[in-house]
Design an enzyme around this catalytic site. Sequence first.
Site, PDB file in Angstrom:
ATOM      1  CE1 TYR A  32       1.099  -0.378   4.380  1.00 24.12           C
ATOM      2  CE2 TYR A  32       0.097   1.798   4.394  1.00 24.12           C
ATOM      3  CZ  TYR A  32       0.895   0.857   5.000  1.00 24.12           C
ATOM      4  OH  TYR A  32       1.494   1.123   6.198  1.00 24.12           O
TER       5      TYR A  32
ATOM      6  NE  ARG B 213       6.865   4.174   0.515  1.00 20.54           N
ATOM      7  CZ  ARG B 213       6.617   4.965   1.552  1.00 20.54           C
ATOM      8  NH1 ARG B 213       7.609   5.260   2.397  1.00 20.54           N
ATOM      9  NH2 ARG B 213       5.433   5.486   1.765  1.00 20.54           N
TER      10      ARG B 213
ATOM     11  NE  ARG C 208      -6.366 -19.364   4.101  1.00 20.03           N
ATOM     12  CZ  ARG C 208      -5.380 -20.150   4.539  1.00 20.03           C
ATOM     13  NH1 ARG C 208      -5.267 -21.390   4.094  1.00 20.03           N
ATOM     14  NH2 ARG C 208      -4.508 -19.696   5.426  1.00 20.03           N
TER      15      ARG C 208
ATOM     16  CG  HIS D 239       0.161 -20.990   2.301  1.00 19.77           C
ATOM     17  ND1 HIS D 239      -1.014 -21.622   2.648  1.00 19.77           N
ATOM     18  CD2 HIS D 239       0.618 -20.423   3.434  1.00 19.77           C
ATOM     19  CE1 HIS D 239      -1.253 -21.441   3.939  1.00 19.77           C
ATOM     20  NE2 HIS D 239      -0.278 -20.705   4.441  1.00 19.77           N
TER      21      HIS D 239
ATOM     22  CE  LYS E  80       3.130   3.188   3.144  1.00 21.72           C
ATOM     23  NZ  LYS E  80       3.212   3.273   4.600  1.00 21.72           N
TER      24      LYS E  80
ATOM     25  CG  LEU F  87       8.384   2.443   4.653  1.00 21.97           C
ATOM     26  CD1 LEU F  87       8.190   1.232   3.744  1.00 21.97           C
ATOM     27  CD2 LEU F  87       7.047   3.106   4.928  1.00 21.97           C
TER      28      LEU F  87
END
Length: 283
Positions: free
Chosen positions: A33, A52, A100, A102, A148, A206
């Site tokens: 995000y 970024r 679902r 992995h 991030k 970050l």
Amino acid sequence: MSRIAYVNGQYVPHQHACVHIEDRGYQFADGVYEVVPIVGGKLIDEKGHLDRLWRSMNELKMDAPMKRRPMQLVMAEVIRRNGIENGLIYMQVTRGVAPRDHPFPKNAQPALVMTAKRLSMEKAAQKAEKGVTVITVPDIRWQRCDIKSVSLLPNILAKQEAVEKGAYEAFQFDGEGNITEGSSTNAWIIDQDGTLITRPTSNSILAGITRAALIELLKEKGIKLELRSFTVDELRNAREVFLTSSSSYVQPVVQVDDKVIGNGKPGSVSLELRTIFKDYMDR
Ligand SMILES: Cc1ncc(COP(=O)(O)O)c(C=O)c1O
């Protein structure tokens, strides 16, 4: 004006905006995000934030949901539809919807969501004039804090502890007793000799866009900066402390745990740097 969100190609009323239950962001925190400040109707450091975002996606081998230019058009449209003069735009990319399992799904389309919200510049200014308090907590995060990622549980636990103790932010410290960063901010100190210090970028923090912009402004103004780690003790005994982020800008800190910093009022250098940063955003 009612809030509008962008969800996978559509602009929808905020209260009806939703994603599929098998979105990998929802099930695995398999997403990244960005939060970009809007000041005077203008995005601040849009390029840095998009760079970024692309870096975060690349590091996680995630495809971009669209190219940069169309994404910028969506950002502008979200701001326009929400009539935001001062505030933030939140953008989230996940690996998409898939049964679902992995491993990365083969055919999932990356999902893109954007929301925007208003912020009061007056309230931010009042907070800066008063200063905020921080607590210190052990850094229990993973070893890729440079990404991030929406996987923010340790940050949430740290911030919750701060809130429960009446503080604004939690500064995290690593196994060596050095401060890494806040739960959603970068940490800075000015030591008793007047030296400005912040931790260099690495996988442990970050690379804040506010931090990077302020470093450039310091160079422009000829203000010396030491890029090095500092300990919890140095933090507690600093002459001044402040934090930076897209939503707090440059925010003076007046107390760390039970230790009052200076005379308990925002330091003069922190306030000057806040003004320098505010002028930069108003350019
Ligand atoms: C962990 C962390 N560190 C630092 C920051 C500050 O980064 P920026 O200045 O780009 O907002 C954030 C912002 O959300 C963050 O989550």
